[in-house]
Design an enzyme around this catalytic site. Structure first.
Site, PDB file in Angstrom:
ATOM      1  N   HIS A 176      13.855  96.065  64.693  1.00  0.00           N
ATOM      2  CA  HIS A 176      12.845  96.652  63.804  1.00  0.00           C
ATOM      3  C   HIS A 176      11.730  97.317  64.595  1.00  0.00           C
ATOM      4  CE1 HIS A 176       9.753  93.387  64.144  1.00  0.00           C
ATOM      5  NE2 HIS A 176      10.799  92.584  64.253  1.00  0.00           N
TER       6      HIS A 176
ATOM      7  N   ASP B 188       8.494  98.031  63.272  1.00  0.00           N
ATOM      8  CA  ASP B 188       7.117  97.700  62.906  1.00  0.00           C
ATOM      9  C   ASP B 188       6.611  96.481  63.653  1.00  0.00           C
ATOM     10  OD1 ASP B 188       8.929  96.062  61.350  1.00  0.00           O
ATOM     11  OD2 ASP B 188       7.222  95.475  60.099  1.00  0.00           O
TER      12      ASP B 188
ATOM     13  N   ASP C 227       7.900  92.166  69.865  1.00  0.00           N
ATOM     14  CA  ASP C 227       8.540  91.880  68.582  1.00  0.00           C
ATOM     15  C   ASP C 227       8.374  93.112  67.695  1.00  0.00           C
ATOM     16  OD1 ASP C 227       9.587  90.744  66.297  1.00  0.00           O
ATOM     17  OD2 ASP C 227       7.881  89.412  65.926  1.00  0.00           O
TER      18      ASP C 227
ATOM     19  N   GLU D 176      10.145  95.049  58.723  1.00  0.00           N
ATOM     20  CA  GLU D 176      10.712  93.701  58.854  1.00  0.00           C
ATOM     21  C   GLU D 176       9.634  92.637  58.766  1.00  0.00           C
ATOM     22  OE1 GLU D 176      12.190  90.056  61.021  1.00  0.00           O
ATOM     23  OE2 GLU D 176      10.427  91.311  61.383  1.00  0.00           O
ATOM     24  N   GLU D 177       8.477  92.926  59.354  1.00  0.00           N
ATOM     25  CA  GLU D 177       7.402  91.922  59.387  1.00  0.00           C
ATOM     26  C   GLU D 177       6.826  91.649  58.005  1.00  0.00           C
ATOM     27  OE1 GLU D 177       7.002  90.144  61.765  1.00  0.00           O
ATOM     28  OE2 GLU D 177       7.357  91.182  63.653  1.00  0.00           O
TER      29      GLU D 177
ATOM     30  N   HIS E  79       3.204  87.775  67.740  1.00  0.00           N
ATOM     31  CA  HIS E  79       2.160  87.866  66.715  1.00  0.00           C
ATOM     32  C   HIS E  79       0.804  87.424  67.252  1.00  0.00           C
ATOM     33  CE1 HIS E  79       5.298  87.541  63.195  1.00  0.00           C
ATOM     34  NE2 HIS E  79       5.666  88.394  64.146  1.00  0.00           N
TER      35      HIS E  79
END
Length: 422
Positions: free
Chosen positions: A93, A95, A156, A190-191, A394
């Site tokens: 992903h 994003d 990520d 995705e997030e 994150h």
């Protein structure tokens, strides 16, 4: 940095350069917009999508396109003699999460990291004494990339995007390496939990897929949480505070009571392994109406049923205690992919062989979250998850090992060869 079985120094440098380019592109998604069925939730995700589209075209892939919903798709035809091999799809992903800024990312390279403390801006300190993976990276003298302390890094999942792109480039540059047909999809949002809402299934030919969205080297994830979102709305009765007695009902106080009644020992910060949790994510409102949004996670169906029931019970109890009204709306986000993967054991078995061919010891930690793969598995396309070398996702403490990201790329190259000969 040592070369690997497949990748040489120039490949690893190209992989690193890709990663550094991708993380500097602002692609933060927006869950509130995504929850309104708007995709992509932020137009800035198209910036990376268009770059990836160009790179895939330059590599000679077929059918390359960016859909209206910001999915990047490309198809790599089989090498000569492997046309009948089963195709598979690789996904990552684009994003990044919205809780920490992903704008103006300024990555810091620590070549042959020596295991010392890393001091960044805003009093961010990466300490190997409290981070076993970082300590091991120091012992191995791995090259790691961190933030500068002001933003997240974006490994990520731009580490996954980078590993896939470099593996595709390697296969194109080494025509002697036999591989079957391979599809690539890079997804938005995705997030936000909406990464597969508009996945272009009309383009997808593969009956199996692999997300490259994991963490530490060796991790192979084939099970994840069952996930729900609960929106709990309390309606009170507003009145001037000077004459509130006896009939004002404060919805904010009611909502606060509800949040405080959630089991303290079943929060994200107090659980690990196979333990589920309740996690309040947003709290908004006024005396008249207040809303709490929380996510519920559990590895079993029965466990999730109990969590949903407890949320209803605690919400009703808080409302009754203050004389408020309450409504609870539960929305399923994704399911544990374990059962779906058990039906297609060869998908994981081939991946294990790819790890072993790279000399990597396989571990099977459960995903304490979800991936696009959990949604795809639910759709009937079994999709386990591959490590990327990213850590401390994150957060401003995020870091990525170039060595581990390169190892993920090695696994993908091995997987292509194993699948071609299966």
């Amino acid at each position: 940095m040592k070369s690997m079985k497949n990748l040489e120094e120039n490949d690893i440098k190209a992989l690193t350069d890709r990663f550094l380019t991708y993380v500097k592109i602002w692609t933060t998604s927006d869950s509130s917009t995504a929850d309104k069925n708007i995709q992509p939730s932020t137009d800035r995700q198209f910036d990376l999508a268009r770059l990836l589209e160009k790179e895939l075209k330059d590599l000679g892939l077929k059918e390359v396109q960016v859909t209206d919903h910001c999915y990047v798709y490309g198809f790599l035809p089989a090498s000569k003699g492997a046309e009948n091999a089963a195709s598979f799809c690789l996904l990552a992903h684009m994003d990044t999460v919205e809780e920490v800024s992903g704008e103006h990312v300024n990555p810091q390279i620590h070549s042959e990291y020596d295991g010392s403390k890393i001091v960044l801006k805003n009093d961010v300190v990466l300490d190997p004494d409290s981070d076993a993976d970082l300590r091991q990276a120091g012992l191995n003298r791995e090259t790691i990339i961190t933030t500068d302390g002001t933003t997240l890094l974006g490994a990520d999942d731009k580490a996954g995007v980078s590993a896939i792109m470099q593996a595709i480039e390697y296969l194109q540059n080494h025509q002697e390496v036999k591989h079957g047909p391979i599809e690539v999809i890079f997804s938005p949002d995705e997030e936000t939990g909406h990464g597969m809402d508009n996945v272009p299934l009309n383009l997808l030919k593969s009956k199996r897929a692999y997300t490259v969205d994991g963490g530490h080297i060796g991790e192979l994830e084939n099970e994840c949480f069952n996930a729900y979102k609960s929106d709990v709305t309390f309606t009170g009765r507003s009145k001037h505070t000077g004459s509130a007695r006896p009939d004002m009902v404060n919805a904010l106080t009611c909502a606060a009571s509800f949040v405080s009644s959630l089991p303290r020992h079943e929060a994200p910060e107090t659980t690990d392994g196979y333990q589920g949790f309740y996690a309040p994510m947003t709290f908004t409102g006024s005396i008249d109406q207040a809303k709490v949004s929380l996510i519920l996670r559990d590895f079993t169906v029965d466990g999730m049923k109990k969590r949903l029931a407890l949320v209803e019970q605690l919400a009703n109890a808080a409302a009754a205690s203050f004389g408020a009204k309450v409504s609870v709306v539960n929305t399923e986000q994704y399911k544990n992919m374990a059962e779906g993967l058990k039906k297609s054991p060869a998908v994981t078995e081939n991946l294990v062989k790819a790890y072993e061919a790279a000399g990597i010891k396989v571990t099977f930690p459960p995903i304490r979250g979800g991936t696009d793969g959990s949604r795809l598995t639910e759709m009937g396309i079994p999709t386990p998850n591959i490590f990327t070398g990213g850590h401390n996702y994150h957060s401003r403490y995020e870091w990525c090992s170039v060595d581990q990201m390169a190892a993920a790329c090695e696994v993908l190259i091995n997987l292509a060869q194993i699948t071609a000969n299966a």
